[in-house]
Design a protein around this motif. Structure first.
Motif, short mmCIF file in Angstrom:
data_model
loop_
_atom_site.label_atom_id
_atom_site.label_comp_id
_atom_site.label_asym_id
_atom_site.label_seq_id
_atom_site.Cartn_x
_atom_site.Cartn_y
_atom_site.Cartn_z
N GLY A 1 126.92 32.16 29.38
CA GLY A 1 126.13 31.41 28.90
C GLY A 1 125.16 31.83 27.81
N SER A 2 125.23 33.46 27.83
CA SER A 2 124.56 33.71 26.43
C SER A 2 125.19 34.95 25.10
CB SER A 2 123.70 35.45 27.42
OG SER A 2 124.21 36.50 27.26
N THR A 3 126.63 34.05 25.68
CA THR A 3 127.14 34.71 24.04
C THR A 3 127.86 32.98 23.10
OG1 THR A 3 128.44 36.24 25.47
CG2 THR A 3 129.68 35.70 23.74
N GLY A 4 128.00 33.46 22.14
CA GLY A 4 128.62 32.05 21.42
C GLY A 4 129.83 32.97 20.32
N VAL A 5 130.43 31.61 20.63
CA VAL A 5 131.80 31.89 20.41
C VAL A 5 132.59 31.67 18.97
CG1 VAL A 5 134.50 32.13 20.47
CG2 VAL A 5 133.41 32.73 22.34
N VAL A 6 133.11 31.86 18.47
CA VAL A 6 133.27 31.68 16.79
C VAL A 6 135.39 31.62 16.90
CG1 VAL A 6 133.99 32.16 14.67
CG2 VAL A 6 131.96 32.89 15.18
N LEU A 7 135.93 30.28 17.38
CA LEU A 7 137.37 30.14 17.50
C LEU A 7 137.57 30.38 15.83
CD1 LEU A 7 139.69 29.40 19.05
CD2 LEU A 7 139.12 26.72 18.82
N ALA A 8 137.77 31.50 15.27
CA ALA A 8 138.40 31.63 14.43
C ALA A 8 140.40 31.45 14.29
CB ALA A 8 138.36 33.37 13.90
N SER A 9 140.44 30.18 13.22
CA SER A 9 141.65 30.38 13.01
C SER A 9 142.80 31.00 11.49
CB SER A 9 142.62 28.52 13.42
OG SER A 9 142.50 27.69 12.01
N ALA A 10 143.59 30.62 11.16
CA ALA A 10 143.75 31.11 10.27
C ALA A 10 143.63 30.12 9.15
CB ALA A 10 145.97 31.30 10.30
N GLY A 11 143.51 29.09 9.00
CA GLY A 11 143.27 28.03 8.24
C GLY A 11 145.04 26.48 7.97
N SER A 12 144.34 25.52 7.36
CA SER A 12 145.65 24.99 7.37
C SER A 12 144.70 23.86 6.31
CB SER A 12 146.35 23.93 8.31
OG SER A 12 146.62 23.20 7.59
N SER A 13 145.64 23.51 5.12
CA SER A 13 144.86 22.01 4.30
C SER A 13 145.44 20.57 4.79
CB SER A 13 145.93 22.08 3.32
OG SER A 13 146.75 22.47 3.69
#
Length: 257
Positions: free
Chosen positions: A132-144
């Motif tokens: 409840g007190s944590t924000g998460v960055v869902l970090a992927s490799a990325g794509s076009s």
């Protein structure tokens, strides 16, 4: 499916100059073998590592293997799943007409992957009470590929509903925002603790970029890559079983409807 001689499971990985990549793929294959004794599991690579997928399929054909399910070690349906893997498999089918090759679906999205992401966050020091007190960055490799980007954004939205303070997508290449910018954005919104969860399977150049972004942005927690997580192994077997049980399509390697 002939349970006495089930199709060979061919894990197709991208390959990398980073030795940690192949080591992770082989560890995952080992977990598959332990979960499903009697199932032949092979690993082939698109680039950099040996054996290449064509080499491996040639060897299987020489051994009189007749049935292979090719399972892309991919989290989204981007270029590799839509284009180059089907092309490689089609070429192998043309060389070996007696070898039946079927391509399974990519791994994501799946609730099992979300469980694996949380496993890695808890291993990095968080607890369920921190959600409840944590924000998460869902970090992927990325794509076009817009479809792949949309899937990552949707996973972030769905994951947010499980109790995290916030979940935001980020990308190491091809798309924005970058990991460090997503971390800073959450901090600017007043989120007390920010964690970065790499949505990648194996270590390598882009996962290292995610880790550098987490440090640069000032995230408190950086989870490990998914690696040979038990949930990932179970998901691979699920995709294998789904493809093995699916009715045959007219063109085996065509994109599913």
């Amino acid at each position: 499916m002939d349970h006495a001689h089930p199709p060979v499971l061919l894990v197709i990985a991208h390959g990398s100059r980073d030795p940690r990549h192949a080591a992770t793929v082989h560890a995952l294959a080992g977990r598959l073998r332990s979960l499903r004794p009697g199932l032949r599991v092979e690993t082939g690579f698109l680039d950099f590592n040996a054996p290449s997928v064509p080499q491996l399929l040639d060897r299987l054909a020489l051994e009189d293997v007749r049935d292979v399910i090719a399972l892309p070690l991919l989290l989204t349906r981007a270029f590799h799943a839509k284009s180059d893997i089907p092309a490689v498999l089609r070429e192998a089918s043309a060389r070996h007409p007696l070898l039946r090759i079927r391509q399974a679906e990519v791994l994501g999205p799946s609730a099992l992957l979300t469980v694996a992401l949380e496993r890695r966050l808890y291993e990095a020091g968080l607890t369920p009470a921190d959600k409840g007190s944590t924000g998460v960055v869902l970090a992927s490799a990325g794509s076009s590929d817009p479809e792949a980007i949309a899937v990552i954004a949707e996973i972030a939205r769905e994951w947010r509903h499980t109790g995290w303070c916030a979940v935001r997508p980020a990308f190491a290449s091809a798309s924005l925002p970058r990991t460090e910018d997503a971390v800073r954005a959450l901090r600017a919104e007043g989120v007390r603790r920010v964690a970065v969860a790499p949505y990648v399977i194996a270590p390598g150049f882009l996962p290292d970029r995610i880790a550098a972004g987490a440090r640069e942005g000032g995230a408190e927690v950086l989870a490990g890559v998914l690696g040979a997580a038990p949930e990932l192994a179970r998901l691979l077997l699920r995709r294998y079983d789904e493809r093995a049980a699916a009715p045959e399509r007219i063109t085996p390697l065509a994109r599913p409807a």
